[in-house]
Design a protein around this motif. Structure first.
Motif, short mmCIF file in Angstrom:
data_model
loop_
_atom_site.label_atom_id
_atom_site.label_comp_id
_atom_site.label_asym_id
_atom_site.label_seq_id
_atom_site.Cartn_x
_atom_site.Cartn_y
_atom_site.Cartn_z
N UNK A 190 49.33 13.00 -25.70
CA UNK A 190 48.56 13.14 -24.46
C UNK A 190 48.80 11.98 -23.50
N UNK A 191 49.29 10.86 -24.00
CA UNK A 191 49.56 9.71 -23.14
C UNK A 191 51.04 9.62 -22.78
N UNK A 192 51.80 10.69 -23.05
CA UNK A 192 53.24 10.79 -22.77
C UNK A 192 54.08 9.91 -23.69
N UNK A 193 53.48 9.41 -24.77
CA UNK A 193 54.26 8.71 -25.80
C UNK A 193 54.96 9.73 -26.68
N UNK A 194 55.89 9.29 -27.50
CA UNK A 194 56.63 10.19 -28.37
C UNK A 194 56.04 10.19 -29.78
N UNK A 195 56.06 11.37 -30.39
CA UNK A 195 55.57 11.55 -31.76
C UNK A 195 56.62 12.32 -32.54
N UNK A 196 56.89 11.87 -33.75
CA UNK A 196 57.83 12.57 -34.64
C UNK A 196 57.06 13.42 -35.63
N UNK A 201 55.48 17.65 -42.62
CA UNK A 201 54.32 17.88 -41.77
C UNK A 201 53.67 16.62 -41.22
N UNK A 202 54.08 15.46 -41.68
CA UNK A 202 53.51 14.21 -41.17
C UNK A 202 53.86 14.01 -39.71
N UNK A 203 52.92 13.51 -38.92
CA UNK A 203 53.16 13.19 -37.51
C UNK A 203 53.08 11.67 -37.34
N UNK A 204 54.17 11.08 -36.87
CA UNK A 204 54.28 9.63 -36.78
C UNK A 204 54.49 9.19 -35.33
N UNK A 205 53.68 8.26 -34.82
CA UNK A 205 53.87 7.79 -33.45
C UNK A 205 55.06 6.85 -33.36
N UNK A 206 55.68 6.82 -32.18
CA UNK A 206 56.77 5.88 -31.90
C UNK A 206 56.23 4.81 -30.97
N UNK A 207 56.29 3.56 -31.37
CA UNK A 207 55.79 2.50 -30.50
C UNK A 207 56.78 2.24 -29.37
N UNK A 209 58.15 -0.35 -28.26
CA UNK A 209 59.26 -1.28 -28.54
C UNK A 209 60.42 -0.61 -29.24
N UNK A 210 60.21 0.62 -29.77
CA UNK A 210 61.29 1.31 -30.48
C UNK A 210 61.72 2.59 -29.78
N UNK A 211 61.14 2.89 -28.62
CA UNK A 211 61.44 4.16 -27.93
C UNK A 211 62.92 4.27 -27.59
N UNK A 212 63.51 3.20 -27.07
CA UNK A 212 64.92 3.27 -26.67
C UNK A 212 65.84 3.56 -27.86
#
Length: 220
Positions: A190-196, A201-207, A209-212
């Motif tokens: 919802x904040x336009x961040x990326x989630x894997x 089935x696990x959902x993991x956020x991408x911080x 500092x690691x997006x690139x």
């Protein structure tokens, strides 16, 4: 016309190379790149024949460091075809992100990546092939890894595992390392961040500092 350190106008470049020359292995060469090309080459006894003013290749160590802003190391070929083991460091060069590249003989390289993770579950230990591991998590001062919907603990830290695992594994958060081949979906939250979303089935956020690095890994 060749671009030298003096013409580039940054005395810090000479400082970088002089400091590194105190600790790099004998035979190493040093290069500095910025703006898509090499601006300095200090030849050691192992010469990879880089030329000042020469462009660095796409997907090279220099390119990867410029794209991610993070240290990178691996085997590579110079533009002239000479094989070497390179370690690239992000450095500021006149307001731009540059790369300081330590060039080592091919024999100088990291150990073979681990192919098995031994995890504890209850009172027993289980050797798990790393390709069966979906992701690894740091939680409550312990390290856990997940395989076939089972959870195992390991004494290794995420920092230690980052340097030991094959390059199919990527750090995406201070708390997570993922197996790229186990990623099922990449979404925006919802904040336009990326989630894997992983295969289990696990959902993991991408911080941030690691997006690139994640975008580069998946060509996003």
């Amino acid at each position: 016309m060749e671009l030298t350190l003096e013409k580039h106008g940054d005395d810090s470049l000479a400082h970088y190379t002089s400091v590194l020359e105190d600790w790099v292995p004998n035979g190493a060469s040093l290069a500095i790149a910025v703006g898509g090309k090499y601006i300095h080459y200090s030849q050691g006894t192992y010469d990879v024949k880089l030329k000042v003013g020469e462009a660095f290749a796409k997907h090279s160590i220099a390119d990867a460091v410029c794209q991610t802003g993070r240290k990178m190391e691996r085997m590579e070929q110079s533009p002239s075809g000479v094989l070497f083991y390179g370690v690239g460091y992000p450095v500021p060069v006149q307001g731009e992100l540059g790369v300081l590249l330590v060039i080592l003989p091919p024999a100088v390289q990291i150990k073979e990546p681990i192919r098995m993770l031994t995890g504890k579950k209850g009172d027993d230990w289980y050797p798990i092939p790393v390709e069966q591991v979906t992701h690894i998590e740091s939680l409550q001062k312990k390290t856990w890894f997940y395989s076939n919907v089972e959870t195992f603990s390991t004494s290794l830290t995420l920092k230690e595992l980052t340097s030991k695992l094959p390059d199919t594994f990527l750090r995406v958060h201070r708390s997570y390392i993922v197996n790229l081949s186990a990623v099922q979906k990449i979404s925006k939250d919802i904040s336009s961040g990326l989630v894997l979303t992983m295969n289990d089935g696990s959902e993991l956020p991408i911080s941030q500092s690691y997006v690139n690095e994640v975008r580069a890994a998946f060509n996003l």
